[in-house]
Motif scaffolding. Structure first.
Motif, PDB file in Angstrom:
ATOM      1  N   UNK A 134      23.345 -25.593 -26.708  1.00  0.00           N
ATOM      2  CA  UNK A 134      24.150 -26.497 -25.887  1.00  0.00           C
ATOM      3  C   UNK A 134      25.348 -25.780 -25.259  1.00  0.00           C
ATOM      4  N   UNK A 135      26.053 -25.008 -26.064  1.00  0.00           N
ATOM      5  CA  UNK A 135      27.307 -24.414 -25.602  1.00  0.00           C
ATOM      6  C   UNK A 135      27.098 -23.210 -24.677  1.00  0.00           C
ATOM      7  N   UNK A 136      25.985 -22.504 -24.829  1.00  0.00           N
ATOM      8  CA  UNK A 136      25.746 -21.298 -24.032  1.00  0.00           C
ATOM      9  C   UNK A 136      24.764 -21.543 -22.898  1.00  0.00           C
ATOM     10  N   UNK A 137      24.455 -22.791 -22.618  1.00  0.00           N
ATOM     11  CA  UNK A 137      23.523 -23.126 -21.548  1.00  0.00           C
ATOM     12  C   UNK A 137      23.989 -22.530 -20.226  1.00  0.00           C
ATOM     13  N   UNK A 138      23.065 -21.909 -19.513  1.00  0.00           N
ATOM     14  CA  UNK A 138      23.390 -21.302 -18.232  1.00  0.00           C
ATOM     15  C   UNK A 138      23.626 -19.806 -18.313  1.00  0.00           C
ATOM     16  N   UNK A 139      23.849 -19.280 -19.511  1.00  0.00           N
ATOM     17  CA  UNK A 139      24.009 -17.841 -19.709  1.00  0.00           C
ATOM     18  C   UNK A 139      22.681 -17.231 -20.140  1.00  0.00           C
ATOM     19  N   UNK A 140      22.509 -15.952 -19.855  1.00  0.00           N
ATOM     20  CA  UNK A 140      21.324 -15.227 -20.324  1.00  0.00           C
ATOM     21  C   UNK A 140      21.639 -14.696 -21.715  1.00  0.00           C
ATOM     22  N   UNK A 141      21.302 -15.488 -22.740  1.00  0.00           N
ATOM     23  CA  UNK A 141      21.742 -15.173 -24.093  1.00  0.00           C
ATOM     24  C   UNK A 141      20.587 -15.226 -25.089  1.00  0.00           C
ATOM     25  N   UNK A 142      20.795 -14.582 -26.234  1.00  0.00           N
ATOM     26  CA  UNK A 142      19.869 -14.673 -27.361  1.00  0.00           C
ATOM     27  C   UNK A 142      20.668 -14.599 -28.658  1.00  0.00           C
ATOM     28  N   UNK A 143      20.131 -15.244 -29.683  1.00  0.00           N
ATOM     29  CA  UNK A 143      20.721 -15.202 -31.018  1.00  0.00           C
ATOM     30  C   UNK A 143      19.794 -14.412 -31.920  1.00  0.00           C
ATOM     31  N   UNK A 144      20.322 -13.399 -32.600  1.00  0.00           N
ATOM     32  CA  UNK A 144      19.527 -12.596 -33.524  1.00  0.00           C
ATOM     33  C   UNK A 144      19.960 -12.871 -34.956  1.00  0.00           C
ATOM     34  N   UNK A 145      19.019 -12.776 -35.881  1.00  0.00           N
ATOM     35  CA  UNK A 145      19.355 -12.814 -37.293  1.00  0.00           C
ATOM     36  C   UNK A 145      20.164 -11.563 -37.642  1.00  0.00           C
ATOM     37  N   UNK A 146      20.655 -11.505 -38.867  1.00  0.00           N
ATOM     38  CA  UNK A 146      21.429 -10.332 -39.280  1.00  0.00           C
ATOM     39  C   UNK A 146      20.532  -9.112 -39.444  1.00  0.00           C
ATOM     40  N   UNK A 147      20.986  -7.994 -38.877  1.00  0.00           N
ATOM     41  CA  UNK A 147      20.383  -6.682 -39.097  1.00  0.00           C
ATOM     42  C   UNK A 147      21.519  -5.714 -39.395  1.00  0.00           C
ATOM     43  N   UNK A 148      21.262  -4.751 -40.257  1.00  0.00           N
ATOM     44  CA  UNK A 148      22.298  -3.773 -40.544  1.00  0.00           C
ATOM     45  C   UNK A 148      22.696  -3.069 -39.254  1.00  0.00           C
ATOM     46  N   UNK A 149      24.007  -2.878 -39.010  1.00  0.00           N
ATOM     47  CA  UNK A 149      24.427  -2.143 -37.810  1.00  0.00           C
ATOM     48  C   UNK A 149      23.764  -0.771 -37.748  1.00  0.00           C
ATOM     49  N   UNK A 150      23.678  -0.237 -36.544  1.00  0.00           N
ATOM     50  CA  UNK A 150      23.012   1.046 -36.373  1.00  0.00           C
ATOM     51  C   UNK A 150      21.566   0.864 -35.953  1.00  0.00           C
TER      52      UNK A 150
END
Length: 342
Positions: free
Chosen positions: A126-142
């Motif tokens: 709802x809040x990011x509608x209109x943006x080219x976005x994705x949500x990822x689960x947690x992954x270790x940095x790197x």
């Protein structure tokens, strides 16, 4: 030269972002700019806040960064641009993968306050509608995170990445556009922080007397201990990587009738170092006198994040395996050492 002008803009933008604790804390976050096959990226362990006055960016050849990712090598060699003891950011592979000229990664508190919740996906949509976005689960940095991002961007053009239990990454055509996009996402995800009861600084000073502990520089840190919900969240586990790296897993709480010397002795008996920071219920927080500036910044970050978690939030914590992967990672030990010398 245009290259020099663009790098100057990266320095100015990075310093502005780095000075806002709501966006970046300590040595967290990183930024980069591409020129042809060259990537200028923040060096590991340096502070974005220092970008305007210190040489915190190092050059990397994009092809070498991509080759390192392909062979699973986290140590990406620097291009031949003078001698430096600095290393490229642990997120260099991520910056090299994204096609945008400018990439900005921040640990913004509003984004984190959503990214640690299991009940957030509908709000993101709802809040990011209109943006080219994705949500990822947690992954270790790197490398693990870079590989996950690579799989996502192979399917679509993405400008905004919400990283589970981690933060925010944006890509844009310019420094100004990247900074504006970060602020837009933060505004869309804005949460009103709870007001917390005042700290009992007199009692805290008395507790610290004769110990290796003191009150934190930022009075806001006390809210983690004086607000019951923030305290419950903070003592139930670790929310994001930099907390683990600079404060240790979770956050200990002083028991009823216990003092700091007894807590330190208990830790030593278990083969552990004294806690970096300790919560004193309804009184406030204390921190070790030898705590690094990075640890201080992480305690402030935790106060900012937990105050923005509603009482109904379903919080997801890093697993014990996640924590151990961070604590046993050479790249993070190196970053800790640099931050301690700032």
């Amino acid at each position: 030269m245009q290259d020099a002008a663009d790098l100057h803009e990266l320095r100015l933008m990075s310093a502005r972002v780095g000075r806002d604790i709501r966006l970046v804390q300590g040595a967290g976050g990183n930024s980069s700019i591409k020129h042809g096959d060259m990537l200028w990226v923040k060096a590991s362990g340096t502070w974005l806040a220092d970008a305007e006055h210190k040489d915190i960016f190092v050059p990397v050849l994009l092809k070498q960064a991509q080759a390192a990712l392909a062979r699973g090598d986290e140590r990406i060699p620097l291009a031949d641009h003078g001698q430096t003891a600095l290393r490229a950011s642990i997120e260099t592979s991520l910056h090299a993968l994204l096609p945008h000229p400018v990439v900005l990664h921040v640990h913004s508190v509003n984004t984190i306050a959503w990214a640690v919740r299991t009940d957030a996906p509908e709000e993101f949509a709802r809040r990011l509608d209109g943006l080219a976005w994705r949500h990822l689960d947690y992954y270790r940095p790197g490398l693990p995170l870079a590989r996950a991002v690579g799989a996502v961007i192979a399917q679509d053009t993405i400008d905004v990445l919400i990283l589970g239990n981690h933060g925010l990454v944006v890509g844009a055509p310019s420094c100004g556009a990247a900074e504006a996009l970060v602020h837009e996402v933060e505004e869309r995800l804005a949460l009103v922080p709870r007001a917390a009861p005042a700290a009992d600084e007199k009692a805290l000073h008395e507790l610290c007397r004769g110990t290796d502990y003191r009150l934190p520089t930022d009075p806001l840190c006390h809210a983690i201990a004086t607000d019951r919900f923030s305290r419950a969240v903070a003592t139930s586990g670790s929310l994001y990587p930099d907390h683990v790296v600079f404060l240790g897993p979770g956050l200990p709480m002083l028991g009823q009738g216990e003092d700091l010397l007894a807590m330190g002795a208990r830790a030593s008996a278990n083969g552990l170092p004294p806690p970096v920071a300790v919560l004193v219920p309804d009184k406030g927080a204390v921190i070790r006198t030898d705590a690094s500036p990075g640890a201080e910044a992480m305690l402030s970050c935790l106060a900012l994040v937990t105050a923005r978690l509603p009482l109904s939030a379903e919080v997801a914590y890093l697993t014990a395996e996640n924590e151990q992967a961070l604590l046993n990672w050479d790249a993070e030990r190196y970053r800790q050492q640099l931050t301690a010398r700032r």
